[in-house]
Structure formats: structure tokens, C-alpha cells
Design a protein around this motif. Sequence first.
Motif, PDB file in Angstrom:
ATOM      1  N   THR A  16       0.747  -1.252  -0.426  1.00 25.69           N
ATOM      2  CA  THR A  16      -0.334  -0.171   0.261  1.00 25.69           C
ATOM      3  C   THR A  16       0.735   1.058  -0.467  1.00 25.69           C
ATOM      4  N   THR A  17       0.491   2.072   0.062  1.00 21.40           N
ATOM      5  CA  THR A  17       1.465   3.979  -0.049  1.00 21.40           C
ATOM      6  C   THR A  17       0.928   3.799   1.484  1.00 21.40           C
ATOM      7  N   LYS A  18       2.151   4.944   1.260  1.00 21.28           N
ATOM      8  CA  LYS A  18       2.134   5.385   2.924  1.00 21.28           C
ATOM      9  C   LYS A  18       0.810   6.008   3.276  1.00 21.28           C
ATOM     10  N   ASP A  19       0.133   6.806   2.757  1.00 29.32           N
ATOM     11  CA  ASP A  19      -0.985   7.260   2.853  1.00 29.32           C
ATOM     12  C   ASP A  19      -2.138   6.760   3.310  1.00 29.32           C
ATOM     13  N   LYS A  20      -1.898   4.758   2.875  1.00 24.70           N
ATOM     14  CA  LYS A  20      -3.190   4.298   3.472  1.00 24.70           C
ATOM     15  C   LYS A  20      -3.129   3.328   4.085  1.00 24.70           C
ATOM     16  N   ALA A  28       1.220 -10.947   7.541  1.00 23.46           N
ATOM     17  CA  ALA A  28       2.174 -11.403   5.848  1.00 23.46           C
ATOM     18  C   ALA A  28       2.652  -9.537   5.948  1.00 23.46           C
ATOM     19  N   PRO A  29       4.167  -9.518   5.359  1.00 22.20           N
ATOM     20  CA  PRO A  29       4.861  -8.789   5.181  1.00 22.20           C
ATOM     21  C   PRO A  29       4.525  -6.938   4.289  1.00 22.20           C
ATOM     22  N   ILE A  30       4.453  -6.583   4.904  1.00 24.10           N
ATOM     23  CA  ILE A  30       3.195  -5.600   4.892  1.00 24.10           C
ATOM     24  C   ILE A  30       4.487  -4.588   4.195  1.00 24.10           C
ATOM     25  N   PHE A  31       4.273  -4.122   2.996  1.00 27.34           N
ATOM     26  CA  PHE A  31       5.507  -3.229   2.386  1.00 27.34           C
ATOM     27  C   PHE A  31       4.766  -1.548   1.849  1.00 27.34           C
ATOM     28  N   ILE A  32       5.843  -0.757   2.433  1.00 29.25           N
ATOM     29  CA  ILE A  32       4.854   0.393   2.309  1.00 29.25           C
ATOM     30  C   ILE A  32       5.254   1.589   0.925  1.00 29.25           C
ATOM     31  N   THR A  33       4.898   2.524   0.456  1.00 30.54           N
ATOM     32  CA  THR A  33       5.278   3.085  -1.264  1.00 30.54           C
ATOM     33  C   THR A  33       5.244   4.151  -0.768  1.00 30.54           C
ATOM     34  N   GLU A  34       5.715   4.952  -1.467  1.00 29.83           N
ATOM     35  CA  GLU A  34       5.795   6.556  -1.643  1.00 29.83           C
ATOM     36  C   GLU A  34       4.116   6.551  -2.369  1.00 29.83           C
ATOM     37  N   ASP A  35       3.987   6.644  -3.317  1.00 29.74           N
ATOM     38  CA  ASP A  35       2.799   6.746  -3.896  1.00 29.74           C
ATOM     39  C   ASP A  35       2.803   5.503  -4.587  1.00 29.74           C
ATOM     40  N   GLU A  37       2.253   4.665  -8.082  1.00 32.82           N
ATOM     41  CA  GLU A  37       3.639   3.862  -8.862  1.00 32.82           C
ATOM     42  C   GLU A  37       4.622   3.354  -8.637  1.00 32.82           C
ATOM     43  N   GLU A  38       4.812   3.713  -7.440  1.00 32.09           N
ATOM     44  CA  GLU A  38       5.898   2.404  -6.447  1.00 32.09           C
ATOM     45  C   GLU A  38       5.431   1.638  -6.341  1.00 32.09           C
ATOM     46  N   MET A  39       3.896   1.511  -5.833  1.00 34.48           N
ATOM     47  CA  MET A  39       2.911   0.649  -5.212  1.00 34.48           C
ATOM     48  C   MET A  39       2.820  -1.030  -6.913  1.00 34.48           C
ATOM     49  N   GLU A  40       2.942  -0.385  -7.871  1.00 35.60           N
ATOM     50  CA  GLU A  40       2.634  -0.797  -8.903  1.00 35.60           C
ATOM     51  C   GLU A  40       4.178  -1.843  -9.055  1.00 35.60           C
ATOM     52  N   ASN A  41       5.178  -0.732  -9.091  1.00 39.06           N
ATOM     53  CA  ASN A  41       6.326  -1.257  -9.050  1.00 39.06           C
ATOM     54  C   ASN A  41       6.379  -2.478  -8.714  1.00 39.06           C
ATOM     55  N   VAL A  42       6.449  -2.219  -7.112  1.00 38.02           N
ATOM     56  CA  VAL A  42       6.868  -3.063  -6.052  1.00 38.02           C
ATOM     57  C   VAL A  42       5.733  -4.401  -6.390  1.00 38.02           C
ATOM     58  N   GLY A  60      -6.670   0.981  -2.361  1.00 40.54           N
ATOM     59  CA  GLY A  60      -5.553   1.767  -2.611  1.00 40.54           C
ATOM     60  C   GLY A  60      -4.257   0.830  -1.583  1.00 40.54           C
ATOM     61  N   VAL A  61      -5.082  -1.376  -1.684  1.00 41.61           N
ATOM     62  CA  VAL A  61      -3.632  -2.031  -1.486  1.00 41.61           C
ATOM     63  C   VAL A  61      -3.937  -2.874  -1.874  1.00 41.61           C
ATOM     64  N   LYS A  62      -2.893  -3.574  -2.125  1.00 44.49           N
ATOM     65  CA  LYS A  62      -2.702  -4.542  -3.245  1.00 44.49           C
ATOM     66  C   LYS A  62      -2.319  -5.696  -2.358  1.00 44.49           C
ATOM     67  N   ILE A  63      -2.507  -7.297  -2.839  1.00 47.33           N
ATOM     68  CA  ILE A  63      -1.805  -8.153  -1.507  1.00 47.33           C
ATOM     69  C   ILE A  63      -1.604  -9.169  -2.679  1.00 47.33           C
ATOM     70  N   ILE A  64      -0.388 -10.044  -2.545  1.00 47.38           N
ATOM     71  CA  ILE A  64       0.508 -10.840  -3.211  1.00 47.38           C
ATOM     72  C   ILE A  64      -0.656 -12.276  -3.059  1.00 47.38           C
ATOM     73  N   ILE A  65      -0.946 -12.758  -3.946  1.00 45.39           N
ATOM     74  CA  ILE A  65      -1.566 -14.203  -3.115  1.00 45.39           C
ATOM     75  C   ILE A  65      -0.910 -15.226  -4.325  1.00 45.39           C
ATOM     76  N   ARG A  66      -0.513 -16.727  -3.877  1.00 49.22           N
ATOM     77  CA  ARG A  66      -0.214 -17.224  -4.689  1.00 49.22           C
ATOM     78  C   ARG A  66      -1.822 -18.851  -4.494  1.00 49.22           C
ATOM     79  N   HIS A  67      -1.270 -18.754  -6.018  1.00 50.08           N
ATOM     80  CA  HIS A  67      -3.134 -20.062  -5.590  1.00 50.08           C
ATOM     81  C   HIS A  67      -2.432 -21.302  -5.741  1.00 50.08           C
TER      82      HIS A  67
END
Length: 67
Positions: A16-20, A28-35, A37-42, A60-67
Motif C-alpha cells: 500500500t501507499t504511506k497515506d493508506k 503477512a509482510p507489509i510494504f509501504i510505498t511512497e505513491d 506508481e511505486e506500489m505498482e512496481n513493487v 489502495g491496497v494490493k495483495i500478492i497471493i500464491r494460488h
Amino acid sequence: MGEDVNLSNNILAVITTKDKREMVSGGAPIFITEDKEEMENVSMLIARLTLGMVHDLGNGVKIIIRH
């Protein structure tokens, strides 16, 4: 036999981004991005490295799942 399949075993990361950041917590590991665009890349990089799939929760939140 088979591996237990449930949502908590398959969520590899939350991004997610830092404002969210107040919207996410958990085991699960949580990755906080600046914006966004960075969230998409990460999220795409983590998905490639873990062989997971990115799912956009639409808030404003994305998750990575292994199916």
C-alpha cells in the motif's frame, strides 16, 4: 498428502501507499510505498519473485497471493 489451503497460508505480501498504511495489519509482510506508481512496481516485482499473483483490493491496497 495435500497441503492445507487457506487464505492465511497463501497471502505472501500486502502493498500500500504511506497515506493508506493505517488500513493494513496482520501476519503477512507489509510494504509501504511512497505513491501509487511505486506500489505498482513493487507489487509486480514481488509477484515475479514469489511466483504469486497481484490482486488489487480497490481501496489502495494490493495483495500478492500464491494460488
